[in-house]
Write a protein that holds these residues in place. Structure first.
Motif, mmCIF file in Angstrom:
data_model
loop_
_atom_site.group_PDB
_atom_site.id
_atom_site.type_symbol
_atom_site.label_atom_id
_atom_site.label_comp_id
_atom_site.label_asym_id
_atom_site.label_seq_id
_atom_site.Cartn_x
_atom_site.Cartn_y
_atom_site.Cartn_z
ATOM 1 N N TRP A 1 -3.534 -5.507 -9.913
ATOM 2 C CA TRP A 1 -2.405 -6.279 -9.382
ATOM 3 C C TRP A 1 -1.638 -5.479 -8.341
ATOM 4 C CZ3 TRP A 1 -2.354 -11.223 -9.587
ATOM 5 C CH2 TRP A 1 -3.004 -11.877 -10.645
ATOM 6 N N SER A 2 -1.671 -4.166 -8.463
ATOM 7 C CA SER A 2 -1.038 -3.325 -7.439
ATOM 8 C C SER A 2 -1.765 -3.461 -6.107
ATOM 9 C CB SER A 2 -1.043 -1.856 -7.883
ATOM 10 O OG SER A 2 -0.248 -1.668 -9.023
ATOM 11 N N LYS A 3 -3.090 -3.540 -6.173
ATOM 12 C CA LYS A 3 -3.843 -3.718 -4.927
ATOM 13 C C LYS A 3 -3.540 -5.070 -4.306
ATOM 14 C CE LYS A 3 -8.261 -3.650 -2.614
ATOM 15 N NZ LYS A 3 -9.684 -3.254 -2.586
ATOM 16 N N LEU A 4 -3.513 -6.110 -5.121
ATOM 17 C CA LEU A 4 -3.207 -7.441 -4.585
ATOM 18 C C LEU A 4 -1.795 -7.479 -4.002
ATOM 19 C CD1 LEU A 4 -4.787 -9.848 -7.226
ATOM 20 C CD2 LEU A 4 -5.806 -8.885 -5.152
ATOM 21 N N ALA A 5 -0.860 -6.789 -4.659
ATOM 22 C CA ALA A 5 0.514 -6.742 -4.143
ATOM 23 C C ALA A 5 0.555 -6.009 -2.803
ATOM 24 C CB ALA A 5 1.432 -6.061 -5.150
ATOM 25 N N TYR A 6 -0.228 -4.932 -2.696
ATOM 26 C CA TYR A 6 -0.267 -4.218 -1.413
ATOM 27 C C TYR A 6 -0.835 -5.106 -0.313
ATOM 28 C CZ TYR A 6 -1.310 -1.092 2.358
ATOM 29 O OH TYR A 6 -1.360 -0.538 3.617
ATOM 30 N N ASN A 7 -1.878 -5.869 -0.648
ATOM 31 C CA ASN A 7 -2.454 -6.774 0.355
ATOM 32 C C ASN A 7 -1.411 -7.757 0.879
ATOM 33 O OD1 ASN A 7 -4.953 -5.567 0.176
ATOM 34 N ND2 ASN A 7 -5.835 -7.113 -1.186
ATOM 35 N N GLU A 8 -0.525 -8.208 -0.011
ATOM 36 C CA GLU A 8 0.516 -9.142 0.419
ATOM 37 C C GLU A 8 1.590 -8.429 1.237
ATOM 38 O OE1 GLU A 8 0.514 -12.435 0.096
ATOM 39 O OE2 GLU A 8 -1.468 -12.255 -0.823
ATOM 40 N N SER A 9 1.945 -7.219 0.825
ATOM 41 C CA SER A 9 3.003 -6.489 1.535
ATOM 42 C C SER A 9 2.509 -5.814 2.807
ATOM 43 C CB SER A 9 3.627 -5.442 0.606
ATOM 44 O OG SER A 9 2.691 -4.435 0.276
ATOM 45 N N TYR A 10 1.206 -5.864 3.042
ATOM 46 C CA TYR A 10 0.647 -5.212 4.225
ATOM 47 C C TYR A 10 1.336 -5.661 5.502
ATOM 48 C CZ TYR A 10 -2.357 -4.258 8.178
ATOM 49 O OH TYR A 10 -2.803 -3.866 9.408
ATOM 50 N N TRP A 11 1.716 -6.924 5.559
ATOM 51 C CA TRP A 11 2.292 -7.454 6.797
ATOM 52 C C TRP A 11 3.628 -6.783 7.102
ATOM 53 C CZ3 TRP A 11 -1.410 -9.435 9.315
ATOM 54 C CH2 TRP A 11 -2.458 -10.059 8.639
ATOM 55 N N LEU A 12 4.324 -6.326 6.066
ATOM 56 C CA LEU A 12 5.542 -5.545 6.302
ATOM 57 C C LEU A 12 5.192 -4.162 6.848
ATOM 58 C CD1 LEU A 12 7.551 -6.454 3.066
ATOM 59 C CD2 LEU A 12 7.800 -7.429 5.353
ATOM 60 N N THR A 13 4.076 -3.612 6.344
ATOM 61 C CA THR A 13 3.596 -2.312 6.853
ATOM 62 C C THR A 13 3.259 -2.432 8.329
ATOM 63 O OG1 THR A 13 2.705 -1.679 4.700
ATOM 64 C CG2 THR A 13 1.800 -0.567 6.625
ATOM 65 N N ALA A 14 2.527 -3.465 8.698
ATOM 66 C CA ALA A 14 2.135 -3.656 10.095
ATOM 67 C C ALA A 14 3.373 -3.783 10.998
ATOM 68 C CB ALA A 14 1.248 -4.885 10.241
#
Length: 381
Positions: A364-377
């Protein structure tokens, strides 16, 4: 005189760097002392790790795309164009769409990786992959129809994007088939071109017992030479042959031709100092992400960390200060071990990887990172 920074490529590295510079050089940008141009041949930013989940019906292609206009800071000149030539002596680029010259004071190459399936006869016709948008959707359709037979995943050549993704696919496929009551009717085989099942020996050692526990067959030192789509066989340079009913491949990867044509490195990768990320063959040129030949994995986290280093170094140079920031090889990666469990690994040039025990929490941490990636970008986290 306005100093011009040009970034070529708006993948993870290029996009994060552009937003980093917009923040770091805000006073100079506002005063007109610095201009930053981001050149990309697609108006969208693509987050490729999403494609791993598409064949299993867990994600849609649109989940991995966002318009660059929405991601890149307004202080950055965003140019949708394709660079056709790099002249590092004159410090200028030629473009295809605009048919004009782009002069630069500092150049950052973040051109990424390209798939080269044509290197292997029969691969385009006989194999499927999830390293492209079309490949991921085609593989999804094939998996939905696949109920029995031989499923082969073959890693063809190294290095490639997301080094853990081949392991993830077979672990997820095993779990996915078990959930559907089909695993007893499907044999899964994983092939790798060297004499272990992953490029990194520590990850290979970690993954082997999982393969054995899941009854996933392993063929190492298997370098695919050709594929016969009619006979449904894949033949290796070493002389062995495997039958398949569904073939999933990690196609050969390459860089972009203009890197080699500019004399910056072989096979489309820029030869750089692995700590400063400066090109060895030209002044005022940096490379990051997949484009930089540093020996670390071609992973998004690498591009992210390298973008911060290049951003600091460029800001220092523009302000007439010594550039002291360096990249230490930091890489982190979540590794899916099924449909609801994952491991995690973090390492650098000095510290080897040591994957942690898989858990649902890490999945679930990986899935959460995938969602938050757009904030990283966007440079927000």
């Amino acid at each position: 005189m306005t100093e011009h920074v040009v970034i070529v490529g708006a993948g993870t590295g290029g996009t994060v760097l552009a937003n980093d510079l917009a923040d770091r050089l805000e006073p100079e940008l506002d005063a007109g002392d610095v201009r930053v141009t981001l050149v990309n041949d697609d108006p969208d930013h693509v987050y490729k790790p999403v494609w791993l989940y598409v064949p299993f019906g867990q994600r849609e292609l649109d989940d991995g795309r966002r318009p660059l206009d929405d991601l890149v800071d307004d202080a950055i000149d965003l140019r949708i164009d394709r660079v056709s030539d790099i002249d590092t002596e004159a410090q200028k680029l030629e473009s295809m769409e605009g048919s004009d010259v782009i002069e630069y004071d500092y150049l950052v190459l973040a051109t990424g990786s390209t798939l080269e399936p044509d290197q292997i006869p029969g691969l385009t016709e006989g194999g499927h992959n999830y390293y492209s948008e079309s490949g991921a959707t085609e593989l999804r359709d094939e998996l939905l129809e696949f109920t029995e037979g031989d499923l082969v995943l073959s890693v063809i050549g190294t290095s490639h994007m997301c080094p853990a993704a081949p392991l993830e696919f077979v672990f997820m496929a095993d779990d996915w088939l078990r959930e559907r009551g089909l695993r007893e009717d499907v044999d899964i085989t994983y092939t790798y071109p060297i004499q272990r099942l992953h490029g990194n020996p520590h990850i290979a050692e970690w993954a082997r017992p999982i393969m054995e526990e899941r009854d996933i067959q392993v063929e190492t030192f298997f370098n695919a030479e050709s594929i016969d789509p009619e006979a449904e066989t894949i033949t290796s340079m070493e002389g062995s042959e495997l039958d398949y009913d569904l073939l999933v491949t990690i196609p050969p990867h390459g860089g972009v031709d203009l890197i080699e044509e500019a004399g910056l490195g072989d096979d489309g990768w820029v030869d750089v100092d692995r700590h400063t990320l400066e090109a060895k063959a030209a002044e005022n040129v940096y490379a990051l992400g997949d484009t930089a030949d540093t020996g670390v994995p071609k992973a998004g986290s690498v591009a992210h960390y390298q973008a911060g280093v290049v951003g600091q170094r460029l800001a220092s140079e523009i302000r007439g200060r010594p550039a002291t920031a360096t990249y230490d090889g930091k890489t982190l990666c979540f590794i899916e071990t099924g449909m609801d469990a994952a491991s995690f690994v973090e390492f650098d040039y000095e510290k080897p990887p040591s994957p942690v025990p898989p858990s649902e929490k890490l999945h679930w941490s990986k899935l959460a990172y995938n969602e938050s990636y757009w904030l990283t970008a966007r440079g927000l986290i």
